[in-house]
Design an enzyme around this catalytic site. Sequence first.
Site, PDB file in Angstrom:
ATOM      1  N   LYS A  61       1.190  -1.026  -0.245  1.00 15.90           N
ATOM      2  CA  LYS A  61      -0.505  -0.213  -0.407  1.00 15.90           C
ATOM      3  C   LYS A  61       0.535   1.122  -0.266  1.00 15.90           C
ATOM      4  CE  LYS A  61      -1.131   2.622   2.946  1.00 15.90           C
ATOM      5  NZ  LYS A  61      -1.511   3.746   1.868  1.00 15.90           N
ATOM      6  N   GLU A 118      10.106   0.671   9.758  1.00 12.50           N
ATOM      7  CA  GLU A 118      11.326   1.905   9.956  1.00 12.50           C
ATOM      8  C   GLU A 118      10.395   3.315  10.254  1.00 12.50           C
ATOM      9  OE1 GLU A 118      14.551   1.355   9.126  1.00 12.50           O
ATOM     10  OE2 GLU A 118      14.582  -0.553   8.371  1.00 12.50           O
ATOM     11  N   GLU A 161      10.482  15.734  14.651  1.00 18.94           N
ATOM     12  CA  GLU A 161      10.921  15.595  13.129  1.00 18.94           C
ATOM     13  C   GLU A 161      10.536  17.214  13.074  1.00 18.94           C
ATOM     14  OE1 GLU A 161       9.443  11.478  11.798  1.00 18.94           O
ATOM     15  OE2 GLU A 161      11.084  11.902  10.766  1.00 18.94           O
TER      16      GLU A 161
END
Length: 458
Positions: free
Chosen positions: A157, A233, A362
């Site tokens: 996906k 990840e 982030e």
Amino acid sequence: MSATFEVINPASGRPVASAPDNGPAEARQAAARAVAGFGHWRRTTAYERSAVLRAWASALLAREVEIARLMAQEMGKPVTEARGEVRYAVSFVEWYAEEAKRVYGETVPSQAAHKRILVQSQPVGPVYAITPWNFPAAMITRKAAPALAAGCSIVLKPAEQSPLTAMHLAELWVASGGPPDVFQVLPTSNPGAVSEVFFDDPAIRKLSFTGSTEVGVRLAAQAAKTMKRVSLELGGHAPFLVFADADIESAVREVLASKFRNAGQTCVCANRIYVHDAVHDAFVERFAAAVAALRVGDPLDEATQIGPLVDAQGLDKVRAHVDDALERGATAVVGGSAGEGLVFCPTVLTGVAPGMRILEEETFGPVAPIIRFEADEEAVRQANDTPYGLAAYLWTRDLSRAFRVAEALDYGIVGVNDGLPSAAQAPFGGVKMSGVGREGGKWGIEEYLNLKFISMAL
Ligand code: NAP
């Protein structure tokens, strides 16, 4: 199926194309096909799988420019950089085409004279994979190539922003002789409902996810319902340490490359740049000049180095991080504000200090926050003071310091005088909230293999 969703070019704001909008019904069909595909693919020899992977690698490489342009249009990566990503993506397919042939077994001495202990590796089964938009090709091949080499089938996906590259990769797989039920791409605007089908299906034996930590944590819990193997990840918050004895020229060049590629939207981008007091001013002066010279523009223009951010949400986050830092006393030596459309001007901030959002979350944008330090131990302590643990970098000419600091950094990847350490043959992945498992090298294929212990009495 007739439903579609539009893919929007972040540079122009206009639609590029539409992608099929798959729902739970199509997901169930894809899962069933993946199970059937696994049934025959697992019985092929490693040499047959290798041949198809090699053909796929050649087909991808032959369309480097075409794929790069597609990426530039759907998610805004400058086309020159996107061509580099295609080559990086292909390097995984090439590597695993060879590695397929090196899935060895072992024999182990037994304590009983009449027994033999054998250990074999077998493919885990059908895989469900989810990828982000920031590397529309490489995040796919980093999963698909080892899975396919191991003998697994895979349903992938892609991110909503970048389904076109993914679909093109799947077309080329089939054109290269790859069975269509062994590698399927399933775009959707409803990732939760589609993914649920795979999480609930006990025949799907593995989840491989690349994306944010927040989503990864949720998906790992969902995958636990059917006890799937899981590789994650996730996000990063990379520190970049420039010590007093560093080669400043090369440090400037590599921070620039690490921080500003893909407009700062990579998981291993330098997010916190710690510079020793003795070289701080010299570093800032050269770095600021280099950042000010970066060419912002249309991602399809070969000269462009910085394109737009992927969407308005991404731009808002970058703006919020910079505004927060400026309000708390940081200085914008270069940039500091948004440009046209979804562009954020390349920015260098000095005087950045603990407590600012930019040092904790982030940023995913072209902003380089610089923090001054005096003692090595303090820099390492601050570098490790984060829930993330993906990549870290250090710059020094002192071999002892290089080893001492590299070993003290709580990260899965450490670049010593190297701002771009990723390679198909090396283990890429993080510790702590940056994930579990590795992609790349002999470790990457192990994620798709189960060990079987065969005990044989003679
Ligand atoms: P994201 O929001 O977590 O999305 C990643 C993928 O997950 C997309 O395909 C997304 O689909 C899908 N997704 C979101 N919610 C879902 C749900 N409830 N169920 C199933 N799938 C779901 O991350 P992103 O913003 O696209 O990507 C940036 C993040 O990826 C950053 O944190 C970056 O550090 C990380 N990243 C990590 C690595 C690494 O190797 N460690 C590499 C690249 C990026 P939609 O697109 O439809 O929302």
